[in-house]
Design an enzyme around this catalytic site. Structure first.
Site, PDB file in Angstrom:
ATOM      1  N   ILE A  39       0.814  -1.220   0.000  1.00 25.40           N
ATOM      2  CA  ILE A  39       0.000   0.000   0.000  1.00 25.40           C
ATOM      3  C   ILE A  39       0.854   1.279   0.000  1.00 25.40           C
ATOM      4  O   ILE A  39       0.380   2.341  -0.402  1.00 25.40           O
ATOM      5  CB  ILE A  39      -0.984  -0.031   1.193  1.00 25.40           C
ATOM      6  CG1 ILE A  39      -2.201   0.829   0.923  1.00 25.40           C
ATOM      7  CG2 ILE A  39      -0.311   0.340   2.497  1.00 25.40           C
ATOM      8  CD1 ILE A  39      -3.355   0.591   1.883  1.00 25.40           C
ATOM      9  N   ASN A  92      11.893  -8.484   6.557  1.00 30.20           N
ATOM     10  CA  ASN A  92      12.248  -7.779   7.776  1.00 30.20           C
ATOM     11  C   ASN A  92      11.755  -8.600   8.959  1.00 30.20           C
ATOM     12  O   ASN A  92      10.550  -8.829   9.090  1.00 30.20           O
ATOM     13  CB  ASN A  92      11.608  -6.384   7.806  1.00 30.20           C
ATOM     14  CG  ASN A  92      12.063  -5.520   6.642  1.00 30.20           C
ATOM     15  OD1 ASN A  92      13.195  -5.646   6.186  1.00 30.20           O
ATOM     16  ND2 ASN A  92      11.193  -4.665   6.160  1.00 30.20           N
ATOM     17  N   GLN A  99      10.547  -4.384  10.770  1.00 27.65           N
ATOM     18  CA  GLN A  99       9.245  -5.063  10.625  1.00 27.65           C
ATOM     19  C   GLN A  99       8.168  -4.259  11.356  1.00 27.65           C
ATOM     20  O   GLN A  99       8.338  -3.916  12.532  1.00 27.65           O
ATOM     21  CB  GLN A  99       9.308  -6.485  11.191  1.00 27.65           C
ATOM     22  CG  GLN A  99       8.045  -7.294  10.914  1.00 27.65           C
ATOM     23  CD  GLN A  99       8.153  -8.757  11.359  1.00 27.65           C
ATOM     24  OE1 GLN A  99       9.088  -9.136  12.079  1.00 27.65           O
ATOM     25  NE2 GLN A  99       7.212  -9.569  10.925  1.00 27.65           N
ATOM     26  N   HIS A 105       6.322 -11.922   5.919  1.00 28.24           N
ATOM     27  CA  HIS A 105       6.111 -11.627   4.496  1.00 28.24           C
ATOM     28  C   HIS A 105       7.438 -11.317   3.832  1.00 28.24           C
ATOM     29  O   HIS A 105       8.342 -10.765   4.452  1.00 28.24           O
ATOM     30  CB  HIS A 105       5.160 -10.433   4.322  1.00 28.24           C
ATOM     31  CG  HIS A 105       5.589  -9.225   5.099  1.00 28.24           C
ATOM     32  ND1 HIS A 105       5.328  -9.082   6.441  1.00 28.24           N
ATOM     33  CD2 HIS A 105       6.274  -8.120   4.736  1.00 28.24           C
ATOM     34  CE1 HIS A 105       5.821  -7.936   6.872  1.00 28.24           C
ATOM     35  NE2 HIS A 105       6.418  -7.337   5.864  1.00 28.24           N
ATOM     36  N   PHE A 106       7.510 -11.669   2.565  1.00 24.27           N
ATOM     37  CA  PHE A 106       8.614 -11.232   1.716  1.00 24.27           C
ATOM     38  C   PHE A 106       8.173  -9.988   0.954  1.00 24.27           C
ATOM     39  O   PHE A 106       7.045  -9.931   0.453  1.00 24.27           O
ATOM     40  CB  PHE A 106       8.984 -12.301   0.681  1.00 24.27           C
ATOM     41  CG  PHE A 106       9.749 -13.464   1.234  1.00 24.27           C
ATOM     42  CD1 PHE A 106      11.069 -13.331   1.626  1.00 24.27           C
ATOM     43  CD2 PHE A 106       9.150 -14.712   1.350  1.00 24.27           C
ATOM     44  CE1 PHE A 106      11.783 -14.408   2.127  1.00 24.27           C
ATOM     45  CE2 PHE A 106       9.846 -15.794   1.853  1.00 24.27           C
ATOM     46  CZ  PHE A 106      11.167 -15.643   2.247  1.00 24.27           C
TER      47      PHE A 106
HETATM   48  P1  5GP Z   1       7.461  -4.582   7.082  1.00 20.79           P
HETATM   49  O1  5GP Z   1       8.112  -3.275   7.430  1.00 20.79           O
HETATM   50  O2  5GP Z   1       6.660  -5.149   8.230  1.00 20.79           O
HETATM   51  O3  5GP Z   1       8.440  -5.565   6.511  1.00 20.79           O
HETATM   52  O4  5GP Z   1       6.498  -4.235   5.885  1.00 20.79           O
HETATM   53  C1  5GP Z   1       5.128  -4.108   6.004  1.00 20.79           C
HETATM   54  C2  5GP Z   1       4.622  -3.561   4.691  1.00 20.79           C
HETATM   55  O5  5GP Z   1       3.219  -3.701   4.686  1.00 20.79           O
HETATM   56  C3  5GP Z   1       4.936  -2.074   4.484  1.00 20.79           C
HETATM   57  O6  5GP Z   1       5.718  -1.911   3.307  1.00 20.79           O
HETATM   58  C4  5GP Z   1       3.547  -1.428   4.377  1.00 20.79           C
HETATM   59  O7  5GP Z   1       3.511  -0.413   3.398  1.00 20.79           O
HETATM   60  C5  5GP Z   1       2.661  -2.610   4.017  1.00 20.79           C
HETATM   61  N1  5GP Z   1       1.295  -2.502   4.522  1.00 20.79           N
HETATM   62  C6  5GP Z   1       0.903  -2.174   5.772  1.00 20.79           C
HETATM   63  N2  5GP Z   1      -0.449  -2.220   5.885  1.00 20.79           N
HETATM   64  C7  5GP Z   1      -0.904  -2.607   4.668  1.00 20.79           C
HETATM   65  C8  5GP Z   1      -2.225  -2.835   4.158  1.00 20.79           C
HETATM   66  O8  5GP Z   1      -3.246  -2.709   4.841  1.00 20.79           O
HETATM   67  N3  5GP Z   1      -2.308  -3.213   2.859  1.00 20.79           N
HETATM   68  C9  5GP Z   1      -1.200  -3.376   2.065  1.00 20.79           C
HETATM   69  N4  5GP Z   1      -1.404  -3.743   0.804  1.00 20.79           N
HETATM   70  N5  5GP Z   1       0.050  -3.174   2.516  1.00 20.79           N
HETATM   71  C10 5GP Z   1       0.194  -2.788   3.798  1.00 20.79           C
END
Ligand code: 5GP
Ligand code: ZN
Length: 141
Positions: A39, A92, A99, A105-106
């Protein structure tokens, strides 16, 4: 003492997407995994590849789930080849690693020539003694 590490409380935004309680731009789905557009994309086509089983970390997944996740990652990367020749795959793990969603997730991040965050200018050559210590710790199963 180490600072406390943030832990995501339920509800989980990715579980909501998997259950279709929240919308997402899904590009791939099978029985065990799903992939959708981030997003807040770093670049055009930034994707997240997510197991349907909720777990914060890769090590929270069972053998079948992680095999299925790599299968999904491979399939998503094959499709990303259609829009970019170059991309990063990142995971992450933990708040200090960036994270923010504690459902493993990747990230698949296509690269079009912008600054690559995985190539910081402050890198130093690997120290030999440090390398031996790390191998002693990490090479055992
Ligand atoms: P992290 O930092 O945990 O590795 O990455 C989480 C990712 O999830 C971020 O890049 C953030 O933009 C994405 N994200 C968070 N909430 C949502 C959501 O509700 N929908 C989508 N499509 N992506 C999300
Ligand atoms: Zn979840």
């Amino acid at each position: 003492m180490d600072p406390p590490v943030a832990v995501q409380e339920a509800p989980c935004v990715f579980c909501d997407i998997i259950a279709r309680r929240s919308p997402a731009h899904v590009v791939y789905e099978d029985d065990h995994s799903i992939a959708f557009l981030d997003i807040f994309p770093f670049t055009r086509g930034h994707l997240l590849v997510v197991p349907k089983h909720h777990g914060a970390r890769l090590t929270d997944l069972g053998a079948g789930e992680r095999t299925a996740l790599i299968h999904a990652l491979h399939e998503v990367c094959r499709r990303v080849d259609r829009i970019a020749t170059d991309y990063n795959v990142a995971l992450n793990a933990g708040a200090r690693a960036g994270q923010v969603v504690f459902h493993v997730h990747f990230h698949v991040i296509p690269r079009y020539g912008e600054v690559n965050p995985f190539q910081p200018r402050s890198r130093k050559p690997l120290d030999g003694a440090e390398a031996k210590r790390l191998v002693a710790e990490l090479a055992v199963p």
